[in-house]
Design a protein around this motif. Sequence first.
Motif, short mmCIF file in Angstrom:
data_model
loop_
_atom_site.label_atom_id
_atom_site.label_comp_id
_atom_site.label_asym_id
_atom_site.label_seq_id
_atom_site.Cartn_x
_atom_site.Cartn_y
_atom_site.Cartn_z
N SER A 66 0.82 -1.20 0.00
CA SER A 66 0.00 0.00 0.00
C SER A 66 0.86 1.25 0.00
O SER A 66 0.56 2.23 -0.70
N LEU A 67 1.95 1.22 0.78
CA LEU A 67 2.80 2.41 0.84
C LEU A 67 3.40 2.73 -0.53
O LEU A 67 3.47 3.89 -0.94
N VAL A 68 3.81 1.67 -1.24
CA VAL A 68 4.36 1.89 -2.58
C VAL A 68 3.29 2.48 -3.50
O VAL A 68 3.54 3.45 -4.22
N PHE B 299 0.57 6.72 -6.71
CA PHE B 299 -0.67 7.43 -7.03
C PHE B 299 -0.69 8.85 -6.47
O PHE B 299 -1.73 9.50 -6.53
N ASN B 300 0.42 9.32 -5.89
CA ASN B 300 0.41 10.68 -5.35
C ASN B 300 0.07 11.68 -6.45
O ASN B 300 0.70 11.69 -7.50
N MET C 260 4.28 8.68 -9.81
CA MET C 260 4.75 8.26 -11.13
C MET C 260 3.59 8.15 -12.12
O MET C 260 3.75 8.46 -13.30
N ILE C 261 2.43 7.73 -11.64
CA ILE C 261 1.32 7.50 -12.57
C ILE C 261 0.85 8.81 -13.20
O ILE C 261 0.65 8.88 -14.41
N ASN C 262 0.73 9.85 -12.38
CA ASN C 262 0.35 11.14 -12.96
C ASN C 262 1.42 11.69 -13.88
O ASN C 262 1.13 12.37 -14.86
N TRP D 16 -6.01 11.34 -7.47
CA TRP D 16 -6.14 9.94 -7.07
C TRP D 16 -6.64 9.75 -5.65
O TRP D 16 -6.95 8.63 -5.27
N SER D 17 -6.66 10.81 -4.83
CA SER D 17 -7.19 10.57 -3.49
C SER D 17 -8.45 11.36 -3.21
O SER D 17 -9.30 10.93 -2.45
N SER D 18 -8.58 12.55 -3.81
CA SER D 18 -9.74 13.36 -3.43
C SER D 18 -10.97 13.05 -4.26
O SER D 18 -12.09 13.26 -3.81
N SER D 19 -10.81 12.55 -5.49
CA SER D 19 -11.99 12.22 -6.28
C SER D 19 -12.42 10.80 -5.99
O SER D 19 -11.58 9.92 -5.78
N LYS D 20 -13.72 10.57 -6.02
CA LYS D 20 -14.22 9.28 -5.54
C LYS D 20 -13.75 8.09 -6.38
O LYS D 20 -13.10 7.19 -5.88
N TRP D 21 -14.07 8.12 -7.70
CA TRP D 21 -13.76 6.93 -8.50
C TRP D 21 -12.27 6.70 -8.67
O TRP D 21 -11.80 5.56 -8.50
#
Lengths: 449, 315
Positions: free
Chosen positions: B137-139, B144-145, B150-152, B165-170
């Motif tokens: 999960s930490l990775v 997803f930060n 890296m994903i963004n 990735w954290s504030s929007s629901k889906w």
Amino acid sequence: MRTSGRTRKTAVIAVAGLAACATLITGCSSDSKDSGSGGGKAAANEKITLHIGDFGSFGYDDKTGAKLFSEYHALHPNITVIEDNVSDSGAYWNSLKLHLTQNSGLDDIQALEIGFIANATQPQYASKFVDFNTVKGFDAGAWLDYKEKEATTSDGKVIGVGTDVGPTAICYRKDLFQQAGLPTDRDAVAALWAGDWGKFVTAGKQFKAHAPAGVAFTDSASGLFNAVLSSQPDQYSDGSGNLVYDTSPGVKTAWDIASTAVQDGLTAKLQQFDANNTWTAAFKTNKFATVACPSWMIGLVATNSGPANQGKWDIAQPPQAGNWGGSFLAVPKSGKHVAEATALAQWLTAAAQEVKVFQKFGNIPSNKAALSDPAVLNTTNAYFPGTPVGKIFTATANDIKPAPIGPNDGVVKDTITQNGLLDMEQRGTSKDKAWSNVQAQVKDKVGDQ
Amino acid sequence: MATSVRATSDGDSTGWRSKLYRLDTKASPYAYIAPFFLCFAAFGLFPLIYTGWLSLNQVELGTGAQWVGFHNYAELWDNQFFWNALRNTFTLGLISTVPQLLMALGLAHLLNYKLRARGFFRVAVLAPYATSIAAASLVFVQLFNPDYGMINQLLGHLGVDPVQWSSSKWPAQIAISSIVTWRWTGYNALIYLAAMQAVSGDLYEAAALDGASRWRQFVSVTIPSIRPTIFFTIIVSTIGATQLFGEPLIYGGNSGSGGSAHQYQTLSLYMYDKGWQVGELGQASAVAWVMLLILLLIGAVQLFVLRNNRRKLGG
């Protein structure tokens, strides 16, 4: 054969007996030491490790703080102090509550944040802590009157000694202010918003009009909210500890200011003290130009911004002076070395040590003698060259008019800052909807009072 | 005289021995399984019953219990956060279980082919399962930060705006379900693989003779043959999804609220929040029992479907 077997058996019994005796004897001797609550005078040859559990930055450690643990070790070679530190005070308190009820997993000293102190003085938790009134050499009068009163239970037990108070100023980036065409001199900056938090938002709009790309005026709505609220005479609870947050004019003022700043796009949409360290990283990457700065925050500004940004920050007087934060050190009764831990807590919060922490790190003393020490008044901070750090913070510290605090303040504060305001910032929820969500959540968590 | 003495003593000893023997055959199995049931009683049954009792009381952390009957359950029924958590648990379960099982089926099918370094791939597929939830999960939290993940950054190269990735629901739920999927796909693939290897080779040969393609063989031979295994994995994954806890907890920075607007607060997280952050153990226990009832209900439905299915197959 037989005889040798018997001798072996006898030897085993003898050794076991000796070991049992030894355990009993040492147990007895350490017990007698414990009961004599005199300042940490354990047998000099007995090696002791004391754990101190805290959150955020207390400025004690060797790396960025005043090296107090090493100093204590030098004074008491048999005592080693280890700090168990987490970043978020809310998460810290949640796990501490659990450990207190189970009487396990507790450190020898546990720090308590002001937002949760009224909760900690409730009977079910207060009974787990040492009453400092019973400790030799404790004088509640040594700390600011309101400070020790906050750690006193209704039946007069004092469960914590005051570490610091949080007179709040505004830290700002001179270089970013200059690029946005705002003044950089700290008096001129303070004049921008003197007397009125609304003017702080106006200054933010001016900043935004000419700001460098990707730089927000302030770090977070929650930081702004806490700073405004801390300057208000009414906060979450009334004098008898009942929650009045939804009718409190102080909360309304702070909520309005913070949500205006969100709607005008003046915040960097960060969550302070988030576990993923996005907030700490944003200091280094210049995401914002101001942060509400209680005295304990300047140490964090320095560590988070790093050497590359040294000299770029300055500190200005806030629109209205307030007290945000400040902590206590408490000693759980169930610890193995209660006497030593009590002595360490008193030593850490004595005037001389609080002066050292302030000089090195910036946490303003709650000890009266330390607060009036010229050394504190004349303190400067290498990270803020030329800034009269001591004068700025002591000026407000002496004038703090404490607001009443109640046992549920921490829950309400967390709900407003981590859910309501953050939701508005990050998901664009409307102000009214966010507020009704806050009310529903507080009701869910605290129940009807 | 002497003989009679010997006879009686003999008869005595054989009677005693046979009694012991009978006792051994009757009681020993119970003794052998006793450790499990003792442990189960201590760590499974007792907590279950105690939690049920707690759920009928108002208990605050550190204080005594006060009988309130079904009040805690009634409160849950009227509680928007409970329903929100139930919805989140359902959607999170759906978007993590379905892709996970489909991918596991595909992977198992590929691993079932004769390929080079098959052993290596089979171990590799199980590696994510061996990783701890916390570490994984930490990775993923870092990946997803929204600011520096890296994903963004990759999406940025493709010209896609940063995803919250954290504030929007889906997006938040997808990110969390990707952790679950990543961890459990290989595990399920190995279960499928074991089942596939038990399928008789003759069936494939016959199908191949009839001109069935690989895909056709997979759909018409493999899937029907391992249907009981598929049902088993569905049941196990559903239980896992209903209890989803570690991933969303760590994703939300160890806060039980599951995001600023509870956008990924699952039932387990809600229970944790109620129990350890608010300190209302009675209400938390009520959530635990509701979760148990939901699982039993889902189990019953699945059993019903399975039985129906078997009857259909059996004709």
